[in-house]
Design an enzyme around this catalytic site. Structure first.
Site, mmCIF file in Angstrom:
data_model
loop_
_atom_site.group_PDB
_atom_site.id
_atom_site.type_symbol
_atom_site.label_atom_id
_atom_site.label_comp_id
_atom_site.label_asym_id
_atom_site.label_seq_id
_atom_site.Cartn_x
_atom_site.Cartn_y
_atom_site.Cartn_z
ATOM 1 N N ASP A 1 0.819 -1.218 0.000
ATOM 2 C CA ASP A 1 0.000 0.000 0.000
ATOM 3 C C ASP A 1 0.851 1.265 0.000
ATOM 4 O O ASP A 1 2.084 1.197 -0.032
ATOM 5 C CB ASP A 1 -0.961 -0.054 1.199
ATOM 6 C CG ASP A 1 -2.337 0.496 0.872
ATOM 7 O OD1 ASP A 1 -2.459 1.307 -0.046
ATOM 8 O OD2 ASP A 1 -3.310 0.113 1.564
ATOM 9 N N ASP B 1 -9.352 3.566 -3.932
ATOM 10 C CA ASP B 1 -10.153 2.425 -3.454
ATOM 11 C C ASP B 1 -11.569 2.425 -4.031
ATOM 12 O O ASP B 1 -12.219 3.463 -4.132
ATOM 13 C CB ASP B 1 -10.275 2.462 -1.924
ATOM 14 C CG ASP B 1 -9.024 1.934 -1.244
ATOM 15 O OD1 ASP B 1 -8.004 1.727 -1.931
ATOM 16 O OD2 ASP B 1 -9.076 1.738 -0.012
#
Ligand SMILES: *[C@@H]1O[C@H](CO)[C@@H](O)[C@H](O)[C@H]1NC(C)=O
Ligand SMILES: *[C@@H]1O[C@H](CO)[C@@H](O)[C@H](O)[C@H]1NC(C)=O
Ligand SMILES: *[C@@H]1O[C@H](CO)[C@@H](O)[C@H](O)[C@H]1NC(C)=O
Ligand SMILES: CC(=O)N[C@@H]1CO[C@H](CO)[C@@H](O)[C@@H]1O
Length: 402
Positions: free
Chosen positions: A167, A222
């Site tokens: 991430d 996202d």
């Protein structure tokens, strides 16, 4: 010694992939998207599996992970290709140990990650884990790997991890092109083939540089469980279609199918778009509690086969007329996959002409409907034309006759 065996295995795997690549190429004569696989030999087709985030967020433990693995097997999803069981954020203690190693959360993963990997592997599945190219992960509940790349890669390899999602939070405002390469190299250096998933959110267009570093790269921020979020991610991801191929895939984020925020028809669109876009198929719902309708989508083998086609060419929007779209792309064996998509809420008729698909107009085509599981008796010439409900799609494979 063990390293040598691994190296030989890796070389063999690469040889197999390269020969598969050459044979797919010679049958189809399409070369523009081709490139050699990353050094780890993984990702010849998009990865398939499950990830904990979209349904559970931080609320995970080793029981959920094990039960999910059991469910993937008992439902038959594992057999269909869903092999990666991926733990997302929140699996570790807030602090590293005195020697700087990551420590599995003592309350939620008391048996440790190696024991979990052994369990997952005993089911014929693979275990994925999560870290972050920053000081801390996005939850701020565990450390990131920035500055600890080799240490953490070695830890993951020692636990027999098969996949790493990496991430982008708490990144100290350092460019991703400085933060992602060290982990890529560290993983290769472990000698264990570990699928490397760059989760950079598309900020610096990782499609342009990701193929040298990883097996997939997020092209978007996202996803959430709504039509607008889903369809906009498919759109953004489509813009990078040229940069996807065997070894490295565009990633519009994980699936929301089965989480309840969209209608059945809309989830069919979601899954169809991900499949045709050669996106990673990472289930994001609770597979321990799968409805029959959800299974009908995630378990549609014909649609999965489109995603896993050996050519690995991402489909594109070949026609757009307001909310009416035609997405299409080549498949192996001279076939073409076509998606008719009505994005509006109104029932309407959509045509895809052979010219839109790059096929001579007089070609006779056999047409197979991948959601109705039916091949039409008649041959089609020049166009496909169907009337469809709002916010729905039809998906077909066209095969030239003779
Ligand atoms: C974070 O950024 C500062 C200032 O640019 C730098 O001095 C420091 O080394 C960085 N830390 C890491 C771990 O990269
Ligand atoms: C993708 O490749 C095609 C064919 O080579 C080219 O025409 C097109 O401009 C490219 N698109 C992008 C966004 O690079
Ligand atoms: C799912 O299908 C099975 C067999 O077709 C049926 O027995 C079961 O009741 C269905 N479950 C639900 C939740 O509809
Ligand atoms: C026509 C179309 O293809 N897409 C959407 C859905 O249907 C309505 C009615 O035809 C169209 O106006 C709209 O653009």
């Amino acid at each position: 010694m063990e390293k040598k065996v691994r190296l030989v295995k890796m070389l063999l795997m690469m040889l197999i992939c390269v020969s598969a690549w050459i044979s797919a190429e010679s049958t189809d004569n399409i070369d523009s998207y081709r490139r050699l696989l990353l050094e780890n030999g993984l990702g010849a087709t998009p990865p398939m599996g499950w990830n904990s985030w979209n349904h559970f967020f931080c609320d995970i433990d080793e029981t959920i992970i094990k039960e999910t693995a059991d469910a993937l097997v008992s439902t038959g999803l594992a057999e269909l290709g869903y092999k990666y069981v991926n733990i997302d954020d929140c699996w570790a203690e807030q602090e590293r140990d005195s020697e700087g190693y990551l420590v599995p959360n003592k309350k939620t993963f008391p048996s440790g990650i190696k024991a979990l990997a052994d369990y997952i592997h005993s089911k014929g599945l693979k275990l994925g884990i999560y870290s972050d190219a920053g000081f801390q992960t996005c939850s701020n509940k565990m450390p990131g790997s920035l500055g600890y790349e080799q240490k953490d890669a070695d830890t993951f390899a020692s636990w027999d991890i098969d996949y790493l999602k990496y991430d982008n939070c708490n990144n100290n405002y350092t460019e991703p092109t400085k933060r992602y390469p060290p982990m890529s190299q560290a993983l290769i250096k472990t000698g264990r083939p570990i699928f490397f998933s760059l989760c950079e959110w598309g900020e610096m267009h990782p499609a342009f540089w990701g193929a040298k570093l990883g097996n997939s790269w997020r092209t978007t921020t996202d996803i959430s469980d709504t039509w607008d979020s889903m369809i906009s991610r498919a759109d953004q991801n489509e813009g990078y279609a040229n940069f996807s191929g065997p070894g490295g895939w565009n990633d519009p984020d994980m699936l929301e199918v089965g989480n309840g925020g969209m209608s059945h028809k809309q989830y069919v669109v979601h899954f169809s778009l991900w499949a045709i876009s050669k996106a990673p198929l990472l289930i994001g719902c609770d597979v321990r509690d799968l409805s029959n309708n959800t299974y009908k989508i995630l378990g549609n083998k014909e649609v999965i086969d489109v995603n896993q086609d050996p050519l690995g060419i991402q489909a594109k929007k070949v026609k757009k007329d307001g909310d009416l779209e035609v997405w299409a792309g080549p498949l192996s064996k001279s076939r073409t996959v076509v998606l008719l998509l009505n994005r509006s809420v109104i029932r309407s008729t959509i045509s895809a002409y052979w010219a839109d698909l790059g096929v001579p107009a007089d070609t006779s085509m056999e047409v197979r409907d991948l959601w109705k599981h039916k091949t039409y008796d008649k041959a089609f010439k020049n166009q496909l034309k169907f009337t469809m409900e709002g916010r729905s799609c039809r998906m077909f494979i066209l095969k030239p006759l003779s």
